[in-house]
Design an enzyme around this catalytic site. Structure first.
Site, PDB file in Angstrom:
ATOM      1  N   GLN A  59      -6.956  18.127   2.764  1.00 37.44           N
ATOM      2  CA  GLN A  59      -6.215  16.870   2.808  1.00 37.44           C
ATOM      3  C   GLN A  59      -6.036  16.210   1.435  1.00 37.44           C
ATOM      4  O   GLN A  59      -6.974  16.131   0.638  1.00 37.44           O
ATOM      5  CB  GLN A  59      -6.919  15.897   3.769  1.00 37.44           C
ATOM      6  CG  GLN A  59      -6.931  16.415   5.191  1.00 37.44           C
ATOM      7  CD  GLN A  59      -7.519  15.455   6.215  1.00 37.44           C
ATOM      8  OE1 GLN A  59      -8.230  15.895   7.102  1.00 37.44           O
ATOM      9  NE2 GLN A  59      -7.230  14.165   6.117  1.00 37.44           N
TER      10      GLN A  59
ATOM     11  N   CYS B 285      -3.136  11.177  10.454  1.00 39.93           N
ATOM     12  CA  CYS B 285      -2.167  12.042   9.750  1.00 39.93           C
ATOM     13  C   CYS B 285      -2.366  13.531  10.057  1.00 39.93           C
ATOM     14  O   CYS B 285      -1.404  14.251  10.349  1.00 39.93           O
ATOM     15  CB  CYS B 285      -2.257  11.789   8.246  1.00 39.93           C
ATOM     16  SG  CYS B 285      -3.942  11.665   7.634  1.00 39.93           S
TER      17      CYS B 285
ATOM     18  N   ARG C 282     -11.367  16.979   1.858  1.00 38.11           N
ATOM     19  CA  ARG C 282     -10.491  16.340   0.865  1.00 38.11           C
ATOM     20  C   ARG C 282     -10.371  17.272  -0.327  1.00 38.11           C
ATOM     21  O   ARG C 282     -11.389  17.760  -0.838  1.00 38.11           O
ATOM     22  CB  ARG C 282     -11.109  15.006   0.432  1.00 38.11           C
ATOM     23  CG  ARG C 282     -10.186  14.152  -0.391  1.00 38.11           C
ATOM     24  CD  ARG C 282      -9.074  13.529   0.395  1.00 38.11           C
ATOM     25  NE  ARG C 282      -9.521  12.523   1.353  1.00 38.11           N
ATOM     26  CZ  ARG C 282      -8.731  11.977   2.266  1.00 38.11           C
ATOM     27  NH1 ARG C 282      -7.459  12.347   2.376  1.00 38.11           N
ATOM     28  NH2 ARG C 282      -9.194  11.071   3.095  1.00 38.11           N
TER      29      ARG C 282
ATOM     30  N   LYS D  37     -11.632  12.122  15.116  1.00 38.78           N
ATOM     31  CA  LYS D  37     -10.270  11.629  15.410  1.00 38.78           C
ATOM     32  C   LYS D  37      -9.408  12.815  15.829  1.00 38.78           C
ATOM     33  O   LYS D  37      -8.643  12.735  16.790  1.00 38.78           O
ATOM     34  CB  LYS D  37      -9.642  10.999  14.158  1.00 38.78           C
ATOM     35  CG  LYS D  37     -10.149   9.625  13.790  1.00 38.78           C
ATOM     36  CD  LYS D  37      -9.456   9.185  12.483  1.00 38.78           C
ATOM     37  CE  LYS D  37     -10.264   8.144  11.754  1.00 38.78           C
ATOM     38  NZ  LYS D  37      -9.817   7.955  10.346  1.00 38.78           N
TER      39      LYS D  37
ATOM     40  N   HIS E 161      -0.846  17.310   3.388  1.00 40.52           N
ATOM     41  CA  HIS E 161      -2.046  17.879   4.011  1.00 40.52           C
ATOM     42  C   HIS E 161      -1.735  19.296   4.492  1.00 40.52           C
ATOM     43  O   HIS E 161      -0.671  19.538   5.088  1.00 40.52           O
ATOM     44  CB  HIS E 161      -2.450  17.080   5.252  1.00 40.52           C
ATOM     45  CG  HIS E 161      -3.055  15.737   4.969  1.00 40.52           C
ATOM     46  ND1 HIS E 161      -3.331  15.265   3.710  1.00 40.52           N
ATOM     47  CD2 HIS E 161      -3.452  14.761   5.834  1.00 40.52           C
ATOM     48  CE1 HIS E 161      -3.869  14.055   3.802  1.00 40.52           C
ATOM     49  NE2 HIS E 161      -3.951  13.729   5.085  1.00 40.52           N
TER      50      HIS E 161
ATOM     51  N   GLY F  14       0.815  -1.226   0.000  1.00 43.96           N
ATOM     52  CA  GLY F  14       0.000   0.000   0.000  1.00 43.96           C
ATOM     53  C   GLY F  14       0.839   1.263   0.000  1.00 43.96           C
ATOM     54  O   GLY F  14       2.087   1.197   0.086  1.00 43.96           O
TER      55      GLY F  14
ATOM     56  N   SER G 159      -3.795  10.998  -1.294  1.00 41.11           N
ATOM     57  CA  SER G 159      -2.953   9.846  -0.946  1.00 41.11           C
ATOM     58  C   SER G 159      -3.298   9.299   0.437  1.00 41.11           C
ATOM     59  O   SER G 159      -3.030   8.132   0.715  1.00 41.11           O
ATOM     60  CB  SER G 159      -1.469  10.221  -1.016  1.00 41.11           C
ATOM     61  OG  SER G 159      -1.228  11.394  -0.273  1.00 41.11           O
ATOM     62  N   GLY G 160      -3.911  10.124   1.281  1.00 40.12           N
ATOM     63  CA  GLY G 160      -4.352   9.660   2.592  1.00 40.12           C
ATOM     64  C   GLY G 160      -5.401   8.563   2.495  1.00 40.12           C
ATOM     65  O   GLY G 160      -5.580   7.773   3.423  1.00 40.12           O
TER      66      GLY G 160
ATOM     67  N   ARG H  40      -4.060 -11.417  -2.569  1.00 39.46           N
ATOM     68  CA  ARG H  40      -4.000 -10.858  -3.934  1.00 39.46           C
ATOM     69  C   ARG H  40      -2.568 -10.516  -4.361  1.00 39.46           C
ATOM     70  O   ARG H  40      -2.268 -10.527  -5.541  1.00 39.46           O
ATOM     71  CB  ARG H  40      -4.803  -9.534  -4.002  1.00 39.46           C
ATOM     72  CG  ARG H  40      -6.278  -9.657  -3.797  1.00 39.46           C
ATOM     73  CD  ARG H  40      -6.923  -8.272  -3.894  1.00 39.46           C
ATOM     74  NE  ARG H  40      -6.608  -7.407  -2.747  1.00 39.46           N
ATOM     75  CZ  ARG H  40      -7.297  -7.384  -1.613  1.00 39.46           C
ATOM     76  NH1 ARG H  40      -8.347  -8.156  -1.482  1.00 39.46           N
ATOM     77  NH2 ARG H  40      -6.953  -6.588  -0.608  1.00 39.46           N
ATOM     78  N   SER H  41      -1.722 -10.174  -3.394  1.00 39.93           N
ATOM     79  CA  SER H  41      -0.379  -9.695  -3.742  1.00 39.93           C
ATOM     80  C   SER H  41       0.693 -10.783  -3.736  1.00 39.93           C
ATOM     81  O   SER H  41       1.856 -10.501  -4.012  1.00 39.93           O
ATOM     82  CB  SER H  41       0.038  -8.588  -2.777  1.00 39.93           C
ATOM     83  OG  SER H  41      -0.812  -7.486  -2.947  1.00 39.93           O
TER      84      SER H  41
HETATM   85  P1  A2P Z   1      -3.078  -5.705  -1.164  1.00 38.28           P
HETATM   86  O1  A2P Z   1      -2.227  -4.805  -2.032  1.00 38.28           O
HETATM   87  O2  A2P Z   1      -2.675  -7.140  -1.274  1.00 38.28           O
HETATM   88  O3  A2P Z   1      -4.546  -5.469  -1.311  1.00 38.28           O
HETATM   89  P2  A2P Z   1      -3.728   1.264   0.457  1.00 38.28           P
HETATM   90  O4  A2P Z   1      -4.148   1.923   1.744  1.00 38.28           O
HETATM   91  O5  A2P Z   1      -2.676   2.019  -0.286  1.00 38.28           O
HETATM   92  O6  A2P Z   1      -4.902   0.881  -0.405  1.00 38.28           O
HETATM   93  O7  A2P Z   1      -3.044  -0.130   0.914  1.00 38.28           O
HETATM   94  C1  A2P Z   1      -3.670  -1.060   1.763  1.00 38.28           C
HETATM   95  C2  A2P Z   1      -2.669  -2.163   2.130  1.00 38.28           C
HETATM   96  O8  A2P Z   1      -3.308  -3.080   3.028  1.00 38.28           O
HETATM   97  C3  A2P Z   1      -2.221  -3.004   0.950  1.00 38.28           C
HETATM   98  O9  A2P Z   1      -0.890  -3.422   1.158  1.00 38.28           O
HETATM   99  C4  A2P Z   1      -3.173  -4.183   0.991  1.00 38.28           C
HETATM  100  O10 A2P Z   1      -2.697  -5.356   0.371  1.00 38.28           O
HETATM  101  C5  A2P Z   1      -3.246  -4.401   2.485  1.00 38.28           C
HETATM  102  N1  A2P Z   1      -4.446  -5.158   2.862  1.00 38.28           N
HETATM  103  C6  A2P Z   1      -5.742  -4.790   2.681  1.00 38.28           C
HETATM  104  N2  A2P Z   1      -6.571  -5.743   3.154  1.00 38.28           N
HETATM  105  C7  A2P Z   1      -5.779  -6.736   3.646  1.00 38.28           C
HETATM  106  C8  A2P Z   1      -6.017  -8.004   4.262  1.00 38.28           C
HETATM  107  N3  A2P Z   1      -7.265  -8.440   4.494  1.00 38.28           N
HETATM  108  N4  A2P Z   1      -4.952  -8.747   4.628  1.00 38.28           N
HETATM  109  C9  A2P Z   1      -3.705  -8.304   4.408  1.00 38.28           C
HETATM  110  N5  A2P Z   1      -3.399  -7.124   3.831  1.00 38.28           N
HETATM  111  C10 A2P Z   1      -4.420  -6.337   3.447  1.00 38.28           C
END
Ligand code: A2P
Length: 340
Positions: free
Chosen positions: A160, A133, A239, A217, A246, A15, A163-164, A42-43
């Site tokens: 903001q 943030c 936003r 928050k 920000h 992420g 990217s947040g 997924r990754s």
């Molecule tokens: P993935 O890329 O595999 O979806 P961002 O805030 O930039 O969208 O990134 C969110 C991050 O959190 C990514 O690395 C995403 O992985 C990870 N993520 C989201 N849901 C899960 C989950 N259920 N288990 C592990 N990692 C997660």
């Protein structure tokens, strides 16, 4: 004395914040013995670079934290709620960037320039929360003012960056902007309205009191970090179509007499702050200058002439760095140096 080396995990490594956490560990020469890069199923199959080497992304599972000393989490609140306690049980200390644990009275909420002593409280649950943030940059600038003049009330409006919200929101602003200037159609996938050429007074979910969760928050986290529940805080979070950085217009009312000159001098000597305040030369904090570095920029420092003791400020920082990744890595540095 040999340097203490630690086994690190980054949950959410793919992420926007997770990726910056990896870069911060490299840049700050964090004493990494080993590193695990965790994300969702997924990754799996992807590789990310750490100190020149390509490392495989692994799926975050119940077993991910065996042998890990410090885990930096930025994978969303639900993931933190489920996996942070499991990581702690496995003997690992979690620095969590989500909002899931921030207001837990047994979890410290830390900005190293403000309340590093609170880190000691990690022992109860094995979790340290990284603040919101917008809150981080505000308290970096306001803590010295609070200590010197006693803050009574804060009125803040934020501007903001997308990217947040994460990588997909960065893509949405880019795609919509390109579509608009080419007279093409666009979709609103991440935000409920078009973000390109627009301002949305809506960050996170609306609450029963009419404020958004992001606004609340800022109210609650500011009091917790400054360790003073008497401070009145009211926020409007917006936003804007900015990619990184920000900005915040902040009005502060104090108990003691306060002047712009005294605040400028105080902030010039404060950790983590850079005063950028030469309006006659068109020098004031800008998101474009804040992005890519770790200081909180403060300018437009001026007396609030409508109250007895008041000051106005414009505060800008990189929301992904100081607002998230850098702050988390700074916490981890103190943890390793003083506690592990
Ligand atoms: P993935 O890329 O595999 O979806 P961002 O805030 O930039 O969208 O990134 C969110 C991050 O959190 C990514 O690395 C995403 O992985 C990870 N993520 C989201 N849901 C899960 C989950 N259920 N288990 C592990 N990692 C997660």
């Amino acid at each position: 004395m040999t340097e203490k080396m630690v086994n690190v995990a980054v949950a959410g490594a793919t992420g926007a914040v997770g990726n910056q956490m990896i870069r911060c560990l490299e840049e700050r020469n964090f004493p990494v013995r080993s590193i695990k890069l965790l994300a969702s199923k997924r990754s799996v199959g992807r590789e990310l670079r750490f100190r020149g080497d390509l490392m495989p992304v692994e799926e975050l599972t119940d077993e991910s934290f065996a042998g890990v000393d410090v885990a930096l989490f930025s994978a969303g609140g639900d993931t933190s709620l489920r996996f942070a306690p499991l990581a702690a049980q496995a003997g690992c200390v979690v620095v969590d960037n989500s909002s899931a644990w921030r207001m837990d009275t047994q979890v410290p909420l830390v900005v190293p320039e403000v309340n590093p002593h609170a880190i000691a409280g990690y022992k109860v649950k094995g979790i340290i929360a990284n603040p919101n943030c917008s809150t981080i940059q505000m308290v970096v600038a306001l803590n010295p003012i609070h200590r010197a003049f006693g803050i009574k009330r804060i009125v803040v409006s934020t501007y903001q960056a997308v990217s947040g919200t994460g990588k997909k929101a960065v893509d949405e602003l880019f795609d919509q902007t390109r579509a608009m200037i080419n007279f093409l159609g666009y979709e609103n996938k991440i935000y409920p309205h078009r973000i390109a050429f627009n301002c949305l007074p809506h960050i996170d979910r609306f609450q029963e009191n009419g404020y958004t969760k992001e606004e609340m928050k800022m109210v609650n986290e500011t009091r917790k970090i400054l360790e003073d529940d008497r401070i009145g805080v009211t926020a409007t979070t917006v936003r804007v179509p900015v990619f990184f950085g920000h900005s915040e217009a902040v009005n502060v009312e104090t108990r003691e007499k306060i002047t712009a000159v005294a605040v400028r001098k105080l902030l010039e000597e404060s950790p983590g702050v850079e005063v950028v305040d030469e309006p006659t030369k068109n020098r004031y904090p800008l998101a474009t200058d804040a992005a890519g570095q770790d200081l909180t920029l403060v300018g437009r420092i001026r007396q609030d002439e409508s109250v007895q003791n008041g000051i106005n400020l414009w505060i800008v920082a990189d929301n992904i760095r100081k607002g998230a990744a850098t702050n988390a890595v700074q916490i981890a540095e103190i943890l390793v140096k003083d506690y592990l």
